[in-house]
Each structure stands twice: as structure tokens, then as C-alpha cells.
Write an enzyme that holds these catalytic residues in place. Sequence first.
Site: not given
Length: 696
Positions: A556, A671
Amino acid sequence: MRNQILSLCVLSSIAAAAPILAEEDKYLWLEDVEGAKPLEWVKQQNAISAKEIKAYKGFDGLVSNSLAILNNKERIPYASRMDGYLYNFWKDEDHERGIYRRTTMEEYTKAEPKWETVLDIDALGKAEGVNWVYKGMSCRYPDYDRCLVSLSRGGADAVEVREFDLNSKSFVENKQQPFALDEAKSSVSWIDKDTVFVGTDFTDGDSLTDSGYPRVVKQWQRGTPLSAAKTIFSGDKTSVAASGFVIYDDKKSLQLVSESLTFYTAQHYAYHNDKLITLPLPMDADIKGYFNDQLYIELKSELKTAGKTFKQGAIVYTDLDKLIAQKPQFSVLVEPTATASISQVRFTKSTILITWLDNVKSKLIRYVQKDGEWQSQQAPFDVNGTLSVFGGEDDSDEVFVNYTSFLEPSSLYLFDGKSMKAKKIKAMKQQFVADKFETKQYFAQSKDGTKVPYFVVMAKNLKLDGTHPTLLYGYGGFEISLRPSYSATIGKNWLEQGGVYVLSNIRGGGEYGPAWHQAALKENRHKAYEDFEAIAEDLIARKITSSKHLGIQGGSNGGLLMGAAFTRKPELYNAVVCQVPLLDMKRYNKLLAGASWMGEYGDPDIPAEWDYIKGFSPYHNLKANTAYPKVFFTTSTRDDRVHPAHARKMVAKMEAMGIDVLYYENIEGGHAGAADNNQVAELSSMVYAYLMQQLR
């Protein structure tokens, strides 16, 4: 004290990709997430990378190790307490998508508790033909009779919300007029049994922010259509999100509405007698809780008011009545020090518990107020690892405290904040030969002279000859602290394989409070990267490793760190694991939730800000005729937070430049990158196999 503030990360509806911005970007076609051509490209990349990485002769053993760890039935079943029951979400080889289950405290303290299944996600997915991923259960306080279950297709942030009856252990039937929301990035919070705050995609084309989160907050009554819900607040489209929620001081409730103007600033309102009342709080302060008729906040910058100055990072409070009357009178609960910052604040029936990070090591302090003065006492836990407090109930001073370190598996304690007594009730067994290793904390000096801490986990009496495969992990953003914790997977699949593990605490994180984070925002982003490079160079200088044997990993924002690291100093590393990353910083604010992070990185559409952003946009900093390490990129098709095109486009551009690269995109996972234990085991094993191929 029950704080139901929803984090931005679990708000939920996918923002549409913006129009094409730059003609020179040859790889915009890869932004079509589920287009036939991009997915065919993904499948080809996956096949090539999987074949190469899985050729590692120890790969099957890595997968076997990972699955044994992930499915270990002796791991601690962490639980939340509601109305006399303890609730836990559990995955293993028999429950790949998981079960939500409950037991009593009496049973829970036993070595093998008897559990009652409340909701079976595998069975639900099979019955409905949907690959459901459980995303949480929000239950109505204080009765805990009804809950709102969030279900995601394949692990995306966008969820479908359904009302669930805890007593009957079933979804509320249509004839009972349940609350239900279609798939979206929604914000929903109980007001009472028949009323909720709701923010979602109201399908009117004007209910979402540019970041794809709700900007409109409504009050929705049971038995009425969503279209008839009463609008309470409408935020600006350029804000990150707006939400309504309820926090509690025992049984007293406080209804709040917040508009997140940026990721770090918000305007808060009390919703009282059908009116919104602006709360005169600093825009960058965080609401921590409602306790004894007072509202507690954490200051992210220095506050000067009524002739007093309150330090950045302090916890301060004021009477709620005075705050609503626009006449707050703040007092200090605690202030940070040069080395210690506040990691966590929890409220019990009669105490406040604060977890401190002191040079990235945890300690737990109990605070009680007597005769107007705060008295503090340290809880009896080791200070060499990480403490986490959770699972308390408003009518009790008991909470759960978890302790862990790099080499000590988690131990779970039942801790009484009033008596200060701690009772160990669960403990994980060692899952790798931890006694062969040791942990040391070092400090590297960054380019501007700042001392940056990092931890090294390595074999005892390691020969300092620069030959050891070393994995340096980093994040450095959003005020998130990386703390020591036990990972059996790292132990088994990296340390026992001859590797050294390093955890960096670079600026941009929260290890030393708000100032540590703010030191690397926007135009100062490079300081986080300089910190990371300083640690890498310090490891080499200490002869723990060398560039040939040094690998790095992050996901991320940490994936952006990886991209910046290998494009800034490619000669420093020989392996890079870049996971669910941001990489195209020219278009990041146009893709999915990207606009919400402009408070962290800046706005690339403002020329003056693009001038510094382009300096840390890996997609724009690739250079021809440059020797780069062979990077392994991973992402997920179902990631609706960080667009998979960041990694896709970077790989396509690198290949066109003749740069050797590996890429793997999991079709599910959101994610997090994986949707169940089998996928987690496969992906993590590919990472360790790749690292061993590159670094040995």
C-alpha cells in the site's frame, strides 16, 4: 465507553476512474479493472511469474508451513464481549471463509472452549453462489440484539449490509422490515433499534465524494424506503467523507456527525434535538472518547486557547455541556515526551487505560481521577514488546490485554483496570525455534541528522560478514506505527531458512506521535525515503548484510515506499517485494479512493505540488539503461482502495524498457491481497521463495 467511529478504511462504493489525463501514458488501458484485454494480460503475467517462483525447490514446504500456521486450531481466538457472550471470527481448513461464533467467559478460559456458531460465511456463500468475505459485525449497544453484517464480494472494500438477529442467529426477514444496503462503500451506525445513521451511494449521482465515500448523512427509520430517509448533513464533494455515528458514556449516548475535510482534518457536529451543533474542536484533533460527561480528544498540533498552551500529541478533555455551549474549557490528561507517544486509549467503567510507545516499546498506564487530580499506575506487563487493549464492556473494568514480541508468541490476559490484577488466560505455543534468535534495536542517522530506530531479528552470534539474506520491511505513512510482533510465518519461512528480518520505524509513521508523521508529509515525503535508505546503509555498514543480499518489502503506502526505494537507489537492493502499491502519483487521486490521500501526498493537479510529487512518483522515475533489482509486484483485482492499475502499468512500462520484472495479481482478496487462508499461504510463500531465489 463505546466509540463507534468508523475508520475511513472501512467506509464503503467504488469511485469511477477519471477521464484520460495524459496522452503520453501508453498503459491507461490497464486501468480497466475487469476488461477482457487487461485480464488476459494479468493471466499471462501470473502464469510466467508463478512458474518461475514456484520452481524454487522448497516452495511446497513453505506453503505447508504457512497453512499449518494459518489453520492452527491452537491459535488464540481473540474475542469481543457483548451481553455476557464472547464473540469470535474464525478461519481454518474446515472454514475457509470463516464462522462467526460465541461462547461464555467460563468456557472461554478453558483450553478447548465449546463454541456456538452464529453465522457460517462458507455456508452462506455456497447457498447464494457468491464468494462472500466477512467484513465485520456492528451490533446495537447496549442490548446487542441486532447487528449489521458487512459482506464483501471477493474482499473488496465495497460491502453489502444486512441486518442480523443475534438471538435467533439469522438474518432479519423481509416481513420484519430489516435495514439492508446494496453493495457500496457505506457508513452505517445504530441510533436505536429502529433508527440508523446512513451514508451510502444513494444512486442519485450526487451522494459520494470525489474519493468515492459518502458525503451525505441521513437518518433512516425502520419500515421506510431508503429514499425516504431524512437528510441530516451534506458535505462537500472535495471532502474525503461524511458519517454519522453514536458514542456512549455508559448508557448515555452522544450522536455525532463528522465531515472529513481531508484525511487528517474534520469538522465535528453534535446532533441534538434534531439540530446540528458545530463543536469548537481543532480540525486536526481526533475524538478519543466520551467518559464521565466529558469529551476526550488527541491533539495533532499545538492548541492555544483561553491563555493556555496544550502540547501536540496530548490528550485533553472538556465538559460536553460546555463544548456544546461553544465554551470549552480544556484540561490535560497526559502529554507525550521526547521518546514516548500515545498508541491507544481505552475507557473502562471507572478508569482510562493508555498504551504508550516509548522508543517503540509498549507500556500500559492506568489513570483514575481522585479529588480532581489524575493518578497513574503502570500495569504489570513486560515493556520489551507490544501491548494491545481490547474487548472491554461499559459496565466493567475488565479488558483483554495482548502481549507479544518478535520472539514471544502472543499471551492474552484478562486485566482489571480497577484492581490492576492481570490473569493470563490464553497463550500461543512457539511455532518456530525462537530460542536460536535474538532481537536488537539500532538507530540509523538519516540524511538530515535524525536518529531513526529499527529492529533486527537474527540468529544469535550472527557472523558479521555481510552475507546474510536480509528482509527490510517498511511503511512510513498515515501515522501508522510498526511495532514488534510475533509472526510464525516469518519465523518458519524466513528466519529458519537463514534469513534476517528488519522492521523499520521511519518518519511518516506514528512511532513518536503526530510530529513524526507530519515530518514526512507532502513536500517532505523524501525524508521517509531517506530514513529507509539510512537503515539499509546502516545494516550494510554493520555487515549484517550487503546490497547483494538485501531485500525490501512493503504494501500500500509501503508499496509506494518500495517503488521510491528501487527507483532512487537501485544499487542498494537485490530484491523488492512491492505489494498493492501506489506508483502512478500523477493519477493516484483519480483512481478509486486516491483523492482521500491528498492530505498525505499532495494534489498532483496543482503544478506547484506536482513539482515535488513527481520526485516520488516511481512510475515517472524509471530510467532507461539503468540496472534495477528484479522486482516482484503483487496486487488484487478486487482491491477497490488502491487501484491495481498502479502495479499493472508499472510492470508494463518496465517490460517495455527491457527491465526484468515479476508480477502476480490475485483475482480475489481486496486490499488485503487474499481472501482466505489458502490464498494467503500461496502468496506469502511466493514472496519468500522469490526472496530466497534473489538473495541467497
